[in-house]
Design a protein around this motif. Structure first.
Motif, PDB file in Angstrom:
ATOM      1  N   SER A  54       0.792  -1.224   0.000  1.00  0.00           N
ATOM      2  CA  SER A  54       0.000   0.000   0.000  1.00  0.00           C
ATOM      3  C   SER A  54       0.827   1.278   0.000  1.00  0.00           C
ATOM      4  O   SER A  54       0.360   2.311  -0.464  1.00  0.00           O
ATOM      5  CB  SER A  54      -0.956   0.002   1.199  1.00  0.00           C
ATOM      6  OG  SER A  54      -1.918  -1.030   1.074  1.00  0.00           O
ATOM      7  N   ARG A  55       2.052   1.230   0.504  1.00  0.00           N
ATOM      8  CA  ARG A  55       2.901   2.426   0.512  1.00  0.00           C
ATOM      9  C   ARG A  55       3.881   2.462  -0.652  1.00  0.00           C
ATOM     10  O   ARG A  55       4.142   3.524  -1.219  1.00  0.00           O
ATOM     11  CB  ARG A  55       3.678   2.500   1.835  1.00  0.00           C
ATOM     12  CG  ARG A  55       2.844   2.888   3.037  1.00  0.00           C
ATOM     13  CD  ARG A  55       2.287   4.305   2.976  1.00  0.00           C
ATOM     14  NE  ARG A  55       3.298   5.324   3.030  1.00  0.00           N
ATOM     15  CZ  ARG A  55       3.730   5.904   4.165  1.00  0.00           C
ATOM     16  NH1 ARG A  55       3.222   5.519   5.333  1.00  0.00           N
ATOM     17  NH2 ARG A  55       4.640   6.866   4.128  1.00  0.00           N
ATOM     18  N   ALA A  80       2.185   9.289   5.569  1.00  0.00           N
ATOM     19  CA  ALA A  80       1.812   9.118   4.159  1.00  0.00           C
ATOM     20  C   ALA A  80       1.361  10.434   3.538  1.00  0.00           C
ATOM     21  O   ALA A  80       0.801  11.307   4.212  1.00  0.00           O
ATOM     22  CB  ALA A  80       0.706   8.076   4.034  1.00  0.00           C
ATOM     23  N   SER A  81       1.595  10.558   2.237  1.00  0.00           N
ATOM     24  CA  SER A  81       1.077  11.706   1.495  1.00  0.00           C
ATOM     25  C   SER A  81      -0.424  11.516   1.278  1.00  0.00           C
ATOM     26  O   SER A  81      -0.965  10.430   1.501  1.00  0.00           O
ATOM     27  CB  SER A  81       1.786  11.809   0.145  1.00  0.00           C
ATOM     28  OG  SER A  81       1.437  10.689  -0.683  1.00  0.00           O
ATOM     29  N   GLU A  82      -1.086  12.545   0.802  1.00  0.00           N
ATOM     30  CA  GLU A  82      -2.522  12.449   0.548  1.00  0.00           C
ATOM     31  C   GLU A  82      -2.809  11.394  -0.524  1.00  0.00           C
ATOM     32  O   GLU A  82      -3.788  10.652  -0.428  1.00  0.00           O
ATOM     33  CB  GLU A  82      -3.088  13.812   0.128  1.00  0.00           C
ATOM     34  CG  GLU A  82      -3.106  14.841   1.242  1.00  0.00           C
ATOM     35  CD  GLU A  82      -3.860  14.335   2.475  1.00  0.00           C
ATOM     36  OE1 GLU A  82      -4.987  13.831   2.329  1.00  0.00           O
ATOM     37  OE2 GLU A  82      -3.309  14.448   3.591  1.00  0.00           O
ATOM     38  N   GLN A  83      -1.970  11.329  -1.540  1.00  0.00           N
ATOM     39  CA  GLN A  83      -2.152  10.326  -2.586  1.00  0.00           C
ATOM     40  C   GLN A  83      -1.979   8.923  -2.002  1.00  0.00           C
ATOM     41  O   GLN A  83      -2.749   8.004  -2.316  1.00  0.00           O
ATOM     42  CB  GLN A  83      -1.156  10.551  -3.720  1.00  0.00           C
ATOM     43  CG  GLN A  83      -1.293   9.554  -4.862  1.00  0.00           C
ATOM     44  CD  GLN A  83      -0.304   9.823  -5.990  1.00  0.00           C
ATOM     45  OE1 GLN A  83       0.511  10.739  -5.907  1.00  0.00           O
ATOM     46  NE2 GLN A  83      -0.378   9.021  -7.041  1.00  0.00           N
ATOM     47  N   GLU A  84      -0.978   8.748  -1.165  1.00  0.00           N
ATOM     48  CA  GLU A  84      -0.754   7.446  -0.528  1.00  0.00           C
ATOM     49  C   GLU A  84      -1.903   7.091   0.407  1.00  0.00           C
ATOM     50  O   GLU A  84      -2.327   5.929   0.462  1.00  0.00           O
ATOM     51  CB  GLU A  84       0.570   7.455   0.233  1.00  0.00           C
ATOM     52  CG  GLU A  84       1.792   7.460  -0.664  1.00  0.00           C
ATOM     53  CD  GLU A  84       3.076   7.686   0.107  1.00  0.00           C
ATOM     54  OE1 GLU A  84       4.135   7.246  -0.374  1.00  0.00           O
ATOM     55  OE2 GLU A  84       3.028   8.304   1.196  1.00  0.00           O
ATOM     56  N   LYS A  85      -2.414   8.069   1.133  1.00  0.00           N
ATOM     57  CA  LYS A  85      -3.533   7.809   2.045  1.00  0.00           C
ATOM     58  C   LYS A  85      -4.763   7.331   1.282  1.00  0.00           C
ATOM     59  O   LYS A  85      -5.491   6.459   1.752  1.00  0.00           O
ATOM     60  CB  LYS A  85      -3.862   9.059   2.862  1.00  0.00           C
ATOM     61  CG  LYS A  85      -2.844   9.371   3.942  1.00  0.00           C
ATOM     62  CD  LYS A  85      -3.218  10.639   4.712  1.00  0.00           C
ATOM     63  CE  LYS A  85      -2.198  10.945   5.793  1.00  0.00           C
ATOM     64  NZ  LYS A  85      -2.512  12.202   6.523  1.00  0.00           N
ATOM     65  N   GLU A 125      -8.240   2.791  -0.025  1.00  0.00           N
ATOM     66  CA  GLU A 125      -8.846   1.949  -1.064  1.00  0.00           C
ATOM     67  C   GLU A 125      -8.469   0.489  -0.855  1.00  0.00           C
ATOM     68  O   GLU A 125      -9.320  -0.410  -0.942  1.00  0.00           O
ATOM     69  CB  GLU A 125      -8.392   2.412  -2.448  1.00  0.00           C
ATOM     70  CG  GLU A 125      -8.976   1.582  -3.585  1.00  0.00           C
ATOM     71  CD  GLU A 125      -8.419   1.967  -4.947  1.00  0.00           C
ATOM     72  OE1 GLU A 125      -8.675   1.219  -5.909  1.00  0.00           O
ATOM     73  OE2 GLU A 125      -7.730   2.994  -5.043  1.00  0.00           O
ATOM     74  N   ASP A 126      -7.194   0.233  -0.547  1.00  0.00           N
ATOM     75  CA  ASP A 126      -6.753  -1.143  -0.301  1.00  0.00           C
ATOM     76  C   ASP A 126      -7.458  -1.725   0.920  1.00  0.00           C
ATOM     77  O   ASP A 126      -7.903  -2.883   0.902  1.00  0.00           O
ATOM     78  CB  ASP A 126      -5.233  -1.187  -0.089  1.00  0.00           C
ATOM     79  CG  ASP A 126      -4.446  -1.017  -1.380  1.00  0.00           C
ATOM     80  OD1 ASP A 126      -5.053  -1.088  -2.468  1.00  0.00           O
ATOM     81  OD2 ASP A 126      -3.222  -0.818  -1.287  1.00  0.00           O
ATOM     82  N   TYR A 127      -7.538  -0.947   1.976  1.00  0.00           N
ATOM     83  CA  TYR A 127      -8.181  -1.411   3.215  1.00  0.00           C
ATOM     84  C   TYR A 127      -9.644  -1.778   2.959  1.00  0.00           C
ATOM     85  O   TYR A 127     -10.110  -2.861   3.355  1.00  0.00           O
ATOM     86  CB  TYR A 127      -8.065  -0.315   4.265  1.00  0.00           C
ATOM     87  CG  TYR A 127      -8.743  -0.610   5.591  1.00  0.00           C
ATOM     88  CD1 TYR A 127      -8.687  -1.871   6.182  1.00  0.00           C
ATOM     89  CD2 TYR A 127      -9.433   0.396   6.268  1.00  0.00           C
ATOM     90  CE1 TYR A 127      -9.292  -2.123   7.405  1.00  0.00           C
ATOM     91  CE2 TYR A 127     -10.035   0.156   7.486  1.00  0.00           C
ATOM     92  CZ  TYR A 127      -9.963  -1.101   8.046  1.00  0.00           C
ATOM     93  OH  TYR A 127     -10.581  -1.343   9.260  1.00  0.00           O
ATOM     94  N   HIS A 128     -10.358  -0.886   2.289  1.00  0.00           N
ATOM     95  CA  HIS A 128     -11.778  -1.151   2.016  1.00  0.00           C
ATOM     96  C   HIS A 128     -11.930  -2.415   1.174  1.00  0.00           C
ATOM     97  O   HIS A 128     -12.831  -3.238   1.427  1.00  0.00           O
ATOM     98  CB  HIS A 128     -12.390   0.048   1.286  1.00  0.00           C
ATOM     99  CG  HIS A 128     -13.837  -0.135   0.954  1.00  0.00           C
ATOM    100  ND1 HIS A 128     -14.848  -0.122   1.899  1.00  0.00           N
ATOM    101  CD2 HIS A 128     -14.462  -0.368  -0.237  1.00  0.00           C
ATOM    102  CE1 HIS A 128     -16.011  -0.326   1.325  1.00  0.00           C
ATOM    103  NE2 HIS A 128     -15.809  -0.478   0.019  1.00  0.00           N
ATOM    104  N   TYR A 129     -11.053  -2.591   0.212  1.00  0.00           N
ATOM    105  CA  TYR A 129     -11.138  -3.779  -0.640  1.00  0.00           C
ATOM    106  C   TYR A 129     -10.875  -5.047   0.171  1.00  0.00           C
ATOM    107  O   TYR A 129     -11.618  -6.029   0.063  1.00  0.00           O
ATOM    108  CB  TYR A 129     -10.130  -3.674  -1.785  1.00  0.00           C
ATOM    109  CG  TYR A 129     -10.149  -4.887  -2.691  1.00  0.00           C
ATOM    110  CD1 TYR A 129     -11.192  -5.089  -3.588  1.00  0.00           C
ATOM    111  CD2 TYR A 129      -9.131  -5.838  -2.629  1.00  0.00           C
ATOM    112  CE1 TYR A 129     -11.223  -6.213  -4.408  1.00  0.00           C
ATOM    113  CE2 TYR A 129      -9.147  -6.954  -3.442  1.00  0.00           C
ATOM    114  CZ  TYR A 129     -10.201  -7.146  -4.334  1.00  0.00           C
ATOM    115  OH  TYR A 129     -10.235  -8.268  -5.128  1.00  0.00           O
ATOM    116  N   ILE A 130      -9.830  -5.039   0.979  1.00  0.00           N
ATOM    117  CA  ILE A 130      -9.451  -6.236   1.731  1.00  0.00           C
ATOM    118  C   ILE A 130     -10.575  -6.697   2.649  1.00  0.00           C
ATOM    119  O   ILE A 130     -10.893  -7.892   2.698  1.00  0.00           O
ATOM    120  CB  ILE A 130      -8.165  -5.979   2.550  1.00  0.00           C
ATOM    121  CG1 ILE A 130      -6.964  -5.795   1.616  1.00  0.00           C
ATOM    122  CG2 ILE A 130      -7.888  -7.143   3.510  1.00  0.00           C
ATOM    123  CD1 ILE A 130      -5.744  -5.194   2.303  1.00  0.00           C
TER     124      ILE A 130
END
Length: 256
Positions: free
Chosen positions: A82-83, A178-183, A188-193
């Motif tokens: 994710s990072r 994290a940057s805003e783009q990384e956040k 998105e990854d968290y919600h998907y998982i």
């Protein structure tokens, strides 16, 4: 040529995310993870580490070990995914559990045999599925099946133990600095998982995390909202105090 983590990326994972590149000095409590799938070797290992948990029950030891095993398997892999947009291979045949007997609390690390990484090409979602499948189907699902066979612990407890650390990693740790783009990618990854990933990525009929990743609630025992567990992890069996339950334990009788 195989792709690698950069020196800076690796340094973060070594410092904060349970990754190591060195075998433990005292190898007595280290283990080739694949040996957890062998009933005799896995049972012997649980018996060896039971004193770290003050446990006299294989079921209790299995639950508390599973907490540590889930986070050491997931932490560096999720952070890299994710990072850094890099996929560590944490299939069970590729990792060693490295642990020292003097560490308090007892927290093992993960050592990768092959530390090369994958990266997304045009389809990040398909790549992400491959990374998740390596974490869950390729490792955790196999170990949970083995622990269930050995200790008779319900798999629901093992998956809720897993979900707790998925929540902690994505809600607390991975977004630090994290940057805003990384956040946005992290969220998105968290919600998907926890909500969208199909059961096939976990080796299960349906996503085994979704049921344990709902909204937090306010309780009088905690200043901050928390998620109440649906299963008990049996931690209270390791305490000298009667009814010393985790604050989120379903065994606590709550008013209202």
């Amino acid at each position: 040529m195989s792709l690698q983590l950069s020196a800076e990326e690796k340094a973060v994972l070594l410092r904060d995310y349970r990754l190591t590149i060195e075998p433990a000095v005292d190898a007595a409590y280290s283990l080739l993870a694949q040996n957890l799938l062998d009933t005799e070797q896995a049972l012997a290992y649980l018996q060896k580490i039971a004193p770290f948990f003050h446990s006299t029950s294989t079921l209790v030891t299995a639950s508390l070990f599973a907490k540590r095993y889930s986070v050491l398997t997931m932490a560096s892999a999720f952070y890299a995914m994710s990072r850094y947009d890099k996929g560590l291979y944490v299939g069970i045949e590729n990792i060693w559990v490295e642990a020292e007997d003097h560490a308090k609390p007892w927290l093992p690390n993960i050592r990768l045999i092959d530390d090369s990484v994958s990266v997304p090409t045009q389809d990040r979602e398909a790549w992400r599925d491959e990374v998740l499948q390596g974490i869950f189907v390729g490792n955790l699902a196999k170990v949970w099946q083995s622990l269930t066979k050995i200790s008779k612990i319900p798999k629901a407890i093992l998956w809720e133990n897993t979900a707790i650390y998925v929540n902690w990693l994505y809600e607390t740790k991975i977004s630090e600095g994290a940057s805003e783009q990384e956040k946005a990618r992290i969220q998105e990854d968290y919600h998907y998982i926890v909500n969208q990933a199909p059961g096939s990525l976990f080796g299960e009929r349906k996503n085994p995390l979704t049921n344990y990743c709902g909204p937090k609630v306010t309780i009088k025992e905690s200043e901050q909202p928390i998620r109440l567990r649906k299963t008990c992890c049996f931690y209270y069996h390791t305490s000298d105090e009667a009814n010393d339950f985790c604050i989120s334990c379903p065994k606590i009788k709550r008013l209202g």
